[in-house]
Design an enzyme around this catalytic site. Structure first.
Site, PDB file in Angstrom:
ATOM      1  N   HIS A  61      13.968 -21.585  -8.230  1.00 40.20           N
ATOM      2  CA  HIS A  61      13.641 -22.366  -9.110  1.00 40.20           C
ATOM      3  C   HIS A  61      12.679 -23.639  -8.331  1.00 40.20           C
ATOM      4  CE1 HIS A  61      13.838 -25.147 -12.421  1.00 40.20           C
ATOM      5  NE2 HIS A  61      15.186 -25.672 -12.407  1.00 40.20           N
ATOM      6  N   ASP A  67      24.606 -28.356  -6.757  1.00 40.75           N
ATOM      7  CA  ASP A  67      24.227 -28.131  -7.912  1.00 40.75           C
ATOM      8  C   ASP A  67      25.635 -27.413  -8.598  1.00 40.75           C
ATOM      9  OD1 ASP A  67      23.179 -27.435 -10.185  1.00 40.75           O
ATOM     10  OD2 ASP A  67      22.119 -25.304  -9.251  1.00 40.75           O
ATOM     11  N   ARG A  73      10.175 -34.005 -11.885  1.00 43.80           N
ATOM     12  CA  ARG A  73       9.906 -32.594 -12.433  1.00 43.80           C
ATOM     13  C   ARG A  73       8.634 -32.863 -12.907  1.00 43.80           C
ATOM     14  NH1 ARG A  73      13.799 -28.843 -13.565  1.00 43.80           N
ATOM     15  NH2 ARG A  73      11.836 -27.618 -14.072  1.00 43.80           N
ATOM     16  N   ARG A  85      11.430 -19.175 -18.252  1.00 38.40           N
ATOM     17  CA  ARG A  85      12.713 -19.279 -17.670  1.00 38.40           C
ATOM     18  C   ARG A  85      13.585 -18.104 -18.023  1.00 38.40           C
ATOM     19  NH1 ARG A  85      16.954 -24.236 -17.677  1.00 38.40           N
ATOM     20  NH2 ARG A  85      15.617 -24.724 -15.841  1.00 38.40           N
ATOM     21  N   GLN A 137      11.846 -27.117  -9.542  1.00 34.62           N
ATOM     22  CA  GLN A 137      12.793 -28.033  -9.053  1.00 34.62           C
ATOM     23  C   GLN A 137      12.680 -28.508  -7.727  1.00 34.62           C
ATOM     24  OE1 GLN A 137      15.399 -29.396 -11.119  1.00 34.62           O
ATOM     25  NE2 GLN A 137      15.588 -30.774  -9.292  1.00 34.62           N
ATOM     26  N   CYS A 158      20.257 -31.197  -9.127  1.00 37.96           N
ATOM     27  CA  CYS A 158      19.343 -31.016 -10.008  1.00 37.96           C
ATOM     28  C   CYS A 158      19.418 -31.327 -11.555  1.00 37.96           C
ATOM     29  CB  CYS A 158      18.793 -29.409  -9.854  1.00 37.96           C
ATOM     30  SG  CYS A 158      20.106 -28.555 -10.352  1.00 37.96           S
TER      31      CYS A 158
HETATM   32  N1   CP Z   1      17.256 -28.889 -13.302  1.00 33.75           N
HETATM   33  C1   CP Z   1      16.684 -28.218 -14.702  1.00 33.75           C
HETATM   34  O1   CP Z   1      16.082 -27.125 -14.606  1.00 33.75           O
HETATM   35  O2   CP Z   1      17.274 -28.721 -15.849  1.00 33.75           O
HETATM   36  P1   CP Z   1      17.180 -27.985 -17.085  1.00 33.75           P
HETATM   37  O3   CP Z   1      18.191 -26.822 -17.239  1.00 33.75           O
HETATM   38  O4   CP Z   1      17.601 -28.846 -18.106  1.00 33.75           O
HETATM   39  O5   CP Z   1      15.803 -27.608 -17.488  1.00 33.75           O
HETATM   40  N1  NVA Z   2      21.750 -23.028 -10.987  1.00 32.11           N
HETATM   41  C1  NVA Z   2      21.794 -23.793 -12.238  1.00 32.11           C
HETATM   42  C2  NVA Z   2      20.609 -24.643 -12.364  1.00 32.11           C
HETATM   43  C3  NVA Z   2      20.279 -25.225 -13.747  1.00 32.11           C
HETATM   44  C4  NVA Z   2      19.127 -26.099 -13.760  1.00 32.11           C
HETATM   45  C5  NVA Z   2      21.775 -22.611 -13.318  1.00 32.11           C
HETATM   46  O1  NVA Z   2      20.975 -21.562 -12.880  1.00 32.11           O
HETATM   47  O2  NVA Z   2      22.377 -22.566 -14.215  1.00 32.11           O
END
Ligand code: CP
Ligand code: NVA
Length: 299
Positions: A129, A218, A284, A102, A132, A256
């Protein structure tokens, strides 16, 4: 059926047929095929940003598959203290069977994949993502079905961009409504068009929602965008999923998570029967377990 790709950096790294098979496998694993398939395998998990679902679903998933996951936060490894990413990638590739990362910059996950001699999975970048999206498509299959129309309402962000392409691959119709200055990368619609989708983004949430079976949103301020908070809150007025906006529809609601109640969605909408968000979160793990088995080669 092993995947043709070595890495999963965005949803269209797999073919529509592979995506379909992955979702079949995910559904079967969710239904109870929990036997260890990745005994002794280790997944390294690099996190530059916080996470609840991604971290816990991958770690629990690897345990269920008989393997092990290793959390590597920014303060835990030398990457956070100046070691180049390409060096980290080459070293991790000598130890682990796969890396999930990430990161902020999407180019960094591509660098990781280029230098690590093992499969690399994108656990979210500023652009994409895809894990997701796997969970979202599994959730849509289980609930409204794949002949659904889904309206993306809100920021044209990482989650939305991967979803639009993945939905096109699954034959799901998508409408997109974002504020003018916060739209998706136009290349996303070109990629969706390669799978036969004709997505015409709008700035009108009501137009996007009209006739939709699912409305997906989101957060408006993604991780790393905290300094844009005031300008984004002003720009997103009218895009909140609330009782008024959803008054004329019985559409389901997706998010999400994590949600910022009172910003992109109200508490009553998220707590209502419309919300598919807990299924999305659970899925997930099932979707990623299917991906891990395919990518890391366990049968
Ligand atoms: N939806 C998602 O990726 O959540 P987290 O940021 O908690 O991993
Ligand atoms: N769009 C959000 C998603 C978190 C899972 C972010 O990138 O923070």
């Amino acid at each position: 059926m092993p995947l043709a790709t070595d890495d999963f950096l965005d949803i269209d790294d797999v073919t529509p047929a592979e995506l379909d098979a992955l979702l079949d496998r995910a559904a079967a694993m969710k239904a109870g095929e929990a036997d260890p398939r990745l005994a002794d395998a280790t997944l390294g998990m690099i996190f530059e940003k916080p996470s609840t679902r991604t971290r816990v679903s991958f770690e629990t998933g690897m345990t269920r598959l008989g393997g092990h996951a290793m959390f590597l936060g920014p303060d835990d490894i030398q990457l956070g203290h100046g070691e180049p990413l390409k060096d980290t990638a080459r070293v991790l590739g000598r130890y682990v069977d796969g890396v999930m990362a990430r990161l902020f910059d999407h180019a960094d996950v591509e660098t990781l994949a280029a230098y690590a001699d093992c499969p690399v999975v994108n656990g979210l970048t500023d652009e994409a993502h895809p894990c997701q999206t796997l969970a979202d498509l599994l959730t849509i299959r289980e609930t409204v079905g794949e002949d659904a129309t889904v309206a993306w309402v809100g920021d044209g962000n990482n989650v939305g961009q991967s979803f639009v392409v993945g939905a096109a691959m699954a034959g799901i119709d998508v409408e997109v409504a974002t504020p003018a200055d916060y739209g998706m990368d136009p290349g996303v619609f070109d990629r969706a068009a390669e799978f036969g989708a004709d997505v015409e983004p709008t700035t009108d949430p009501e137009a996007a929602i009209d006739g939709a079976d699912v409305v997906y949103t989101d957060v408006w301020i993604s991780m790393g965008q905290e300094d844009q908070r005031e300008e984004k809150l002003a720009a997103f007025e009218g895009f909140q999923l609330n009782a008024d906006l959803l008054a004329g529809t019985d559409a389901a609601v997706m998010h999400c998570l994590p949600a910022h109640r009172g910003e992109e969605v109200t508490d009553d909408v998220l707590e209502s029967d419309r919300a598919l968000v807990w299924d999305q979160a659970e899925n997930r793990m099932h979707a990623q377990n299917a991906l891990l088995v395919e990518l890391l080669g366990g049968e």
